[in-house]
Motif scaffolding. Structure first.
Motif, PDB file in Angstrom:
ATOM      1  N   ASP A 136       0.824  -1.224   0.000  1.00 53.36           N
ATOM      2  CA  ASP A 136       0.000   0.000   0.000  1.00 53.36           C
ATOM      3  C   ASP A 136       0.855   1.270   0.000  1.00 53.36           C
ATOM      4  OD1 ASP A 136      -2.272  -1.521   0.033  1.00 53.36           O
ATOM      5  OD2 ASP A 136      -2.542  -1.414   2.210  1.00 53.36           O
ATOM      6  N   GLY A 137       2.169   1.106  -0.037  1.00 53.50           N
ATOM      7  CA  GLY A 137       3.051   2.262  -0.070  1.00 53.50           C
ATOM      8  C   GLY A 137       3.304   2.891   1.283  1.00 53.50           C
ATOM      9  N   MET A 138       3.036   2.175   2.364  1.00 52.99           N
ATOM     10  CA  MET A 138       3.217   2.731   3.700  1.00 52.99           C
ATOM     11  C   MET A 138       4.686   2.667   4.101  1.00 52.99           C
ATOM     12  SD  MET A 138       1.272   1.629   7.260  1.00 52.99           S
ATOM     13  CE  MET A 138      -0.287   1.505   6.380  1.00 52.99           C
ATOM     14  N   PRO A 139       5.290   3.786   4.485  1.00 53.32           N
ATOM     15  CA  PRO A 139       6.679   3.738   4.964  1.00 53.32           C
ATOM     16  C   PRO A 139       6.767   2.948   6.265  1.00 53.32           C
ATOM     17  CG  PRO A 139       6.004   5.993   4.487  1.00 53.32           C
ATOM     18  CD  PRO A 139       4.762   5.158   4.480  1.00 53.32           C
ATOM     19  N   ILE A 140       7.868   2.229   6.426  1.00 55.05           N
ATOM     20  CA  ILE A 140       8.163   1.533   7.676  1.00 55.05           C
ATOM     21  C   ILE A 140       9.245   2.335   8.384  1.00 55.05           C
ATOM     22  CG2 ILE A 140       9.032  -0.580   8.722  1.00 55.05           C
ATOM     23  CD1 ILE A 140       7.998  -2.064   6.257  1.00 55.05           C
ATOM     24  N   VAL A 141       8.935   2.834   9.561  1.00 55.62           N
ATOM     25  CA  VAL A 141       9.865   3.681  10.304  1.00 55.62           C
ATOM     26  C   VAL A 141      10.546   2.843  11.376  1.00 55.62           C
ATOM     27  CG1 VAL A 141      10.125   5.707  11.771  1.00 55.62           C
ATOM     28  CG2 VAL A 141       8.469   5.724   9.893  1.00 55.62           C
ATOM     29  N   GLY A 142      11.876   2.749  11.285  1.00 55.06           N
ATOM     30  CA  GLY A 142      12.644   2.017  12.277  1.00 55.06           C
ATOM     31  C   GLY A 142      13.249   2.959  13.297  1.00 55.06           C
TER      32      GLY A 142
ATOM     33  N   GLU B  32      12.229  14.236   4.696  1.00 52.94           N
ATOM     34  CA  GLU B  32      11.755  14.090   3.325  1.00 52.94           C
ATOM     35  C   GLU B  32      10.256  14.317   3.186  1.00 52.94           C
ATOM     36  OE1 GLU B  32      13.040  10.212   2.150  1.00 52.94           O
ATOM     37  OE2 GLU B  32      15.182  10.747   2.120  1.00 52.94           O
ATOM     38  N   CYS B  33       9.480  13.908   4.183  1.00 54.11           N
ATOM     39  CA  CYS B  33       8.015  13.946   4.049  1.00 54.11           C
ATOM     40  C   CYS B  33       7.355  15.028   4.901  1.00 54.11           C
ATOM     41  CB  CYS B  33       7.423  12.578   4.414  1.00 54.11           C
ATOM     42  SG  CYS B  33       8.015  11.238   3.372  1.00 54.11           S
ATOM     43  N   ALA B  34       8.103  15.647   5.808  1.00 53.99           N
ATOM     44  CA  ALA B  34       7.547  16.748   6.606  1.00 53.99           C
ATOM     45  C   ALA B  34       8.588  17.852   6.722  1.00 53.99           C
ATOM     46  CB  ALA B  34       7.130  16.239   7.992  1.00 53.99           C
ATOM     47  N   PRO B  35       9.092  18.346   5.591  1.00 57.63           N
ATOM     48  CA  PRO B  35      10.201  19.312   5.648  1.00 57.63           C
ATOM     49  C   PRO B  35       9.824  20.649   6.269  1.00 57.63           C
ATOM     50  CG  PRO B  35       9.337  19.128   3.412  1.00 57.63           C
ATOM     51  CD  PRO B  35       8.661  18.060   4.205  1.00 57.63           C
TER      52      PRO B  35
ATOM     53  N   GLY C 189      14.277  10.288  11.407  1.00 60.37           N
ATOM     54  CA  GLY C 189      14.814  11.544  10.901  1.00 60.37           C
ATOM     55  C   GLY C 189      14.655  11.682   9.402  1.00 60.37           C
ATOM     56  N   ARG C 190      14.887  10.610   8.674  1.00 64.48           N
ATOM     57  CA  ARG C 190      14.782  10.691   7.218  1.00 64.48           C
ATOM     58  C   ARG C 190      13.343  10.918   6.788  1.00 64.48           C
ATOM     59  NH1 ARG C 190      17.191   5.813   5.609  1.00 64.48           N
ATOM     60  NH2 ARG C 190      19.087   6.713   6.481  1.00 64.48           N
ATOM     61  N   LEU C 191      12.406  10.273   7.461  1.00 66.30           N
ATOM     62  CA  LEU C 191      10.987  10.481   7.128  1.00 66.30           C
ATOM     63  C   LEU C 191      10.599  11.935   7.350  1.00 66.30           C
ATOM     64  CD1 LEU C 191       8.193   8.931   6.466  1.00 66.30           C
ATOM     65  CD2 LEU C 191       7.784   9.297   8.913  1.00 66.30           C
ATOM     66  N   LEU C 192      11.010  12.486   8.488  1.00 67.60           N
ATOM     67  CA  LEU C 192      10.655  13.879   8.783  1.00 67.60           C
ATOM     68  C   LEU C 192      11.320  14.830   7.788  1.00 67.60           C
ATOM     69  CD1 LEU C 192      10.962  13.823  12.678  1.00 67.60           C
ATOM     70  CD2 LEU C 192       8.844  13.877  11.337  1.00 67.60           C
TER      71      LEU C 192
ATOM     72  N   ALA D 190      20.140  13.254   7.632  1.00 70.07           N
ATOM     73  CA  ALA D 190      18.759  13.719   7.715  1.00 70.07           C
ATOM     74  C   ALA D 190      18.401  14.095   9.146  1.00 70.07           C
ATOM     75  CB  ALA D 190      17.807  12.633   7.192  1.00 70.07           C
ATOM     76  N   GLU D 191      18.827  13.289  10.104  1.00 73.56           N
ATOM     77  CA  GLU D 191      18.537  13.574  11.502  1.00 73.56           C
ATOM     78  C   GLU D 191      19.178  14.896  11.929  1.00 73.56           C
ATOM     79  OE1 GLU D 191      17.704   9.346  10.862  1.00 73.56           O
ATOM     80  OE2 GLU D 191      19.272  10.702  10.208  1.00 73.56           O
ATOM     81  N   THR D 192      20.403  15.102  11.482  1.00 69.98           N
ATOM     82  CA  THR D 192      21.085  16.353  11.802  1.00 69.98           C
ATOM     83  C   THR D 192      20.337  17.548  11.220  1.00 69.98           C
ATOM     84  OG1 THR D 192      23.197  15.171  11.831  1.00 69.98           O
ATOM     85  CG2 THR D 192      23.282  17.568  11.623  1.00 69.98           C
ATOM     86  N   ASP D 193      19.852  17.389   9.994  1.00 70.24           N
ATOM     87  CA  ASP D 193      19.106  18.482   9.361  1.00 70.24           C
ATOM     88  C   ASP D 193      17.838  18.818  10.141  1.00 70.24           C
ATOM     89  OD1 ASP D 193      21.005  18.623   7.398  1.00 70.24           O
ATOM     90  OD2 ASP D 193      19.862  17.491   5.903  1.00 70.24           O
ATOM     91  N   VAL D 194      17.146  17.795  10.618  1.00 69.16           N
ATOM     92  CA  VAL D 194      15.914  18.030  11.381  1.00 69.16           C
ATOM     93  C   VAL D 194      16.224  18.805  12.658  1.00 69.16           C
ATOM     94  CG1 VAL D 194      14.088  16.896  12.721  1.00 69.16           C
ATOM     95  CG2 VAL D 194      14.661  16.066  10.429  1.00 69.16           C
TER      96      VAL D 194
END
Length: 985
Positions: free
Chosen positions: A813-819, A857-860, A852-855, A888-892
């Motif tokens: 279904d295209g759902m991201p899996i966040v680890g 890329e998907c919630a900039p 961090g990568r999800l945030l 990505a985490e550092t950027d957030v």
């Protein structure tokens, strides 16, 4: 009547090698190793060659090394004095006693800042020396292997590197040497005036004999030296007879025995100490990158650049760039590269930034008429990133990533007069084409000194291929001589080019080299068969016509290595980056122990010997090998080598593969920790319903007995099980997010689920605040991490297979899996496609991301509140470093206004089960104490200490007074309180 034999039982007479080993052990203050594992580890260097040593001695002091050589002399056995073992011409492997100076003999004896000199022991690494020198002093020559090469090895090879353009070769920077001959003469040597020479002769003895003999050899061949020694800065081949001739000045200081011995590759003397000249490097730089149509065009431009006094002038060709682009490394630098098929990198360096600008402009103006594309870079970080393309050329070119074809050294080091460089290259490239080598050959090097490095796709696995290799080498040598060049411009002769020296120098000068050898080493015991009286260039090959390694079935699929474990192990080319002592992650256990067989390289070599299958291999029992098992025992499975190793050796995976086979069919032989911690997910499910009781027991007197039973070090505290579990809390609370940014599946790894559920709850709050709806799996699932790391791969495959099936609908279904736990996230992104190849694993790898990568890329446009001005210290988890990084985490965090420092601290040392296991505690603590733990202890009380890995947090919690938090908890710290949080923050 029967008689009784009362005579003592006969014992087998000791062999000569056993007598030698016992004598060394009795008399040498050091580690004496004649075991199969050590001999296998030291059987190769970074060249095409392999020779199993008699044994290895690791002296603790210089005097102990002297005593080791004395024992070897008494037993009349050959000796090889070894540094970092990164030699490319075969000079660092031999059927001799190897004296490895690189573990203990690493001291800076003295520094004279005013005179700009220092005295060092031979085992010190170049980067370690330069980091320890006061002020801005450095040792000038800087090979690409500067993180691992030792000064003793650099002296042996007469190393150069890119900075030799300005500072010269090692021979140009050595003031004096303390040396030891095989027959026991220990002396300091250096420039010798006529008065000093007369004094030496008056004293008589062996020293006088050596000086007198060397002077006579040089005098007898002075005319030939003047005629046949190429007048170029990179003549490294042969012995330095030119440094034995009297000088033109009044005191005759031309006779310089220190300079003459540099580059003699352990064939004449053993270096005990070196007095070095030091330099100060100008502060300000600019990098000019020039793109040309081909390698010959770039070579034709060199003499136009040299009058501008470049600090370095380096070349890379299209193959280097194509390989790196295919592998996806240095993407920003690759995007910045100017158009072309061959590139020159020119650094202008000066103490005055205005002069840098003026000189750079003058250079580019001078070059425009030659038509290259031009990129000028002044930012130091961007310069470093661009130059990393050049520095990684050797390793990147070792295997064609497009075809899997291996490239080899051999003819990789010719040096030409710069005025004739282009003509030589034009003819030599045609020779490549004639032999069918042109497509995969990588060309790069130090073009400002006319030095050309290459890796060539020789076919060494067949008789015809080896014959072509020999023919090509001979014709290349003749071509090099035709254009006035040196067979070696940096890497030395060793075995690759020793046989060819007569083509360069003629028989008379080669005879002179032999006379030097006979004078200093009359019994031919110093690294025999290299440089003079050499082995043939096509014998002792690692990969030769008789190479027929085992091809065992494997649990992992090794998709990047033709599906073969053997091919994966062959990745290691011995470049030695794993032997660095600071920076990056790889290799934590080597940094703690200084042991070659605890480096990624050493372990890869042992695995290679295990698979080699020849009767001369020291490793004879295959998967049951105790030598390989013991070397892998201190591998933390940190995966640092997956990203830090320039050829991407993945020792964590190889270790799991080995353990799977080593204990296959005999599970009862496994360490107890494989059962206690390997089965942690299953045990956690059993313990969770009675968590308070289990926690009381594990903090009681019974804990010691339980730890011993489980193979756990008694000094380790067992983390407490939490109540309630994360998913139980989540289901009771319910999902609350608006879902405007979609749904995400938050993966409840074992550590978050049972041991630190607060991190999971905080992640839920952050994701909801950022506009996501959070889901968790309906079933109890596991990624199988603990079974993977303990090599229980059959169980891991079953556990992981169930998880892939269960997650397939969400992934579809295209759902991201966040680890949240980096090691478990890495199972999905890296291990799963390797262990269970196919669409299921590929899909979950593509769907898996970090918080961090999800945030990012998907919630900039979302930023967590309350972090403005907050100082944050981050311990990056090794698996995240290896499989994606922390950018990505550092950027957030920075977007939220935090001041972030990601520690360059390497592995925390706990590494899952590793730091808990009996026998690992000291190494585990040493890894943490290298950087991480002192930095945490020294941090201000208000500084947030972030460690996303449960192991990292546990190491911090148990060995400091501070506490580590997950990124999710820091991001959630400014959010409104949640009444459904039963755990303390």
């Amino acid at each position: 009547m029967a008689t009784v034999d009362l005579a003592p039982p006969r014992t087998r007479p000791r062999t000569a090698e056993e007598n030698l080993e016992r004598a060394l052990a009795d008399r040498v203050d050091g580690e004496v190793r004649f075991d199969a594992g050590s001999r296998a580890t030291y059987a190769v260097d970074s060249s095409n060659y392999r020779q199993v040593p008699i044994g290895v001695v690791v002296p603790r002091t210089i005097d102990a090394g002297v005593e080791a050589l004395a024992v070897c002399r008494e037993h009349d056995v050959p000796v090889l004095s070894r540094g970092g073992g990164t030699s490319l011409a075969g000079q660092c492997c031999n059927a001799a006693v190897v004296i490895d100076w690189s573990k203990y003999c690493t001291r800076i004896v003295s520094v004279d800042e005013d005179a700009r000199t220092c005295v060092v022991e031979p085992g010190i690494k170049l980067d370690d020396l330069n980091a320890a020198l006061p002020g801005r002093l450095i040792f000038g020559p800087k090979p690409a292997t500067h993180v691992s090469c030792t000064l003793g090895g650099m002296i042996g090879n007469n190393s150069c590197g890119s900075t030799a353009q300005t500072f010269g070769k090692v021979a140009d920077n050595v003031r004096r040497l303390e040396v030891l001959t095989y027959d026991g003469l220990r002396m300091w040597v250096g420039p010798t005036s006529e008065q000093e020479y007369a004094t030496i002769q008056a004293e008589g003895g062996r020293r006088a004999e050596i000086y007198r003999g060397l002077r006579a050899i040089a005098a007898d061949h002075a005319a030939l030296v003047a005629e046949r020694f190429p007048d170029i800065p990179r003549r490294v081949s042969g012995y330095n007879l030119d440094d034995l001739l009297p000088g033109p000045n009044a005191d005759g200081t031309g006779l310089d025995l220190a300079r003459a011995l540099v580059g003699s590759e352990s064939t004449l003397v053993t270096v005990l100490h070196a007095e070095l000249d030091l330099v100060v490097e100008a502060r300000h730089t600019a990098l000019v990158v020039l793109g040309f149509d081909d390698i010959v065009a770039s070579a034709r431009c060199v003499d136009t650049i040299l009058p501008h006094r470049p600090h370095f002038l380096e070349c890379i060709d299209r193959v280097i760039v194509e390989f790196q682009r295919f592998r996806g490394v240095h993407p920003r630098a690759m995007a910045a590269m100017p158009e072309g098929q061959s590139w020159l990198m020119v650094q202008i360096r000066d103490d005055d930034p205005a002069r840098v600008a003026v000189r750079t402009e003058a250079l580019t103006a001078d070059l425009r008429e030659h038509g290259p594309s031009i990129l000028t870079v002044t930012d130091p970080a961007e310069q470093a990133e661009l130059f990393s393309i050049r520095e990684s050329a050797l390793a990147v070119s070792a295997r064609d990533p497009r075809t899997g074809q291996d490239n080899y050294e051999g003819w990789e080091d010719a040096a030409l007069p710069t005025a004739r460089l282009a003509d030589y290259l034009a003819e030599w490239v045609a020779l490549l084409e004639e032999y069918g080598y042109s497509e995969g050959t990588a060309i790069y090097g130090h073009f400002g000194h006319g030095c050309i490095h290459t890796r060539i796709p020789f076919e060494l696995g067949s008789t015809a291929g080896v014959a072509a290799y020999r023919s090509f080498m001979e014709r290349s040598a003749d071509l090099c001589v035709k254009y006035g060049g040196s067979l070696s411009g940096e890497h030395g002769d060793g075995q690759s080019r020793g046989e060819l020296l007569e083509r360069m120098y003629g028989p008379e000068l080669v005879a002179a080299f032999e006379s030097v050898k006979a004078l200093l080493d009359p019994r031919n015991r110093m690294n025999p068969g290299k440089v003079v009286h050499p082995f043939r260039l096509d014998e002792h090959l690692q990969i030769g016509p008789d190479y027929d390694p085992a091809e065992p079935a494997s649990a992992f699929s090794y998709p990047s290595d033709d599906g073969r474990f053997t091919r994966a192990v062959e990745r290691c080319i011995g470049v030695g980056r794993c032997r660095r002592t600071e920076g990056e992650v790889m290799c934590p256990s080597y940094r703690a122990t200084g042991e070659e067989h605890h480096s990624t390289r050493g372990r890869a070599r042992l695995l290679w010997e295990m698979l080699r299958g020849h009767e001369d291999s020291p490793i004879t029992d295959g998967w049951r090998s105790t030598e390989v098992r013991d070397a892998l025992d201190l591998c933390l499975a940190c995966k640092g080598c997956l990203s830090d190793c320039p050829v991407n050796v993945d020792m964590a995976t190889y270790k799991a593969e080995f353990l799977h086979h080593h204990y296959g069919g005999r599970q009862w032989r496994r360490p107890r920790s494989h059962l206690s911690m390997g089965w942690l997910p299953a045990l956690a499910r059993l313990a969770s319903p009675v968590a308070p009781l289990v926690n009381r027991i594990m903090s009681s007197r019974a804990a010691g007995l339980l730890k011993r039973a489980g193979g756990i070090d008694e000094r380790r505290a067992i983390p407490a099980f939490a109540t309630p579990r994360f998913t139980h809390w989540f289901r009771e609370r319910g999902s609350r997010g608006s879902g405007e940014r979609g749904e995400v599946l938050l993966w409840p790894d074992t550590f978050t689920e049972f041991l630190h559920p607060r991190a999971g709850a905080d992640a839920v709050r952050v994701l909801e605040a950022a506009g996501f709806t959070v889901r968790v799996p309906e079933q109890e699932l596991c990624c199988g991490l603990t079974w993977v790391t303990t090599g229980q791969l059959d169980v891991a495959a079953r556990v992981l297979g169930r998880t892939l099936d269960a997650l397939a609908p969400a992934v579809g279904d295209g759902m991201p899996i966040v680890g949240l736990e980096p090691s478990c996230t890495a199972v999905f992104t890296d291990d799963a496609p390797n262990l269970l190849p196919g669409p299921r694993a590929d899909a979950i790898a593509a769907a898996t991301t970090t918080l961090g990568r999800l945030l990012a890329e998907c919630a900039p446009d979302w930023a967590p509140p309350g972090l403005a001005g907050r100082e944050v210290m981050v311990q990056q988890h090794c698996h995240q470093h290896a499989t994606g990084g922390y950018g990505a985490e550092t950027d957030v965090l920075r977007r939220a206004g935090a001041e972030v420092e990601v520690l360059d601290s390497g592995c925390c040392g706990l590494a899952g089960n590793f730091g808990f296991e009996q026998g690992h505690y000291e190494v585990s603590v040493a890894c943490g104490e290298a950087v991480l733990l002192p930095r945490v202890r020294g941090a201000d009380a208000g500084t947030a200490v972030i460690a996303d890995g449960f192991s990292c947090r546990t190491q911090i919690d148990q060995l400091t007074e501070r506490r580590g938090d997950h990124l999710a908890s820091l991001l959630a710290s400014g959010l409104p309180d949640d009444e459904f949080l039963p755990w303390p923050s």
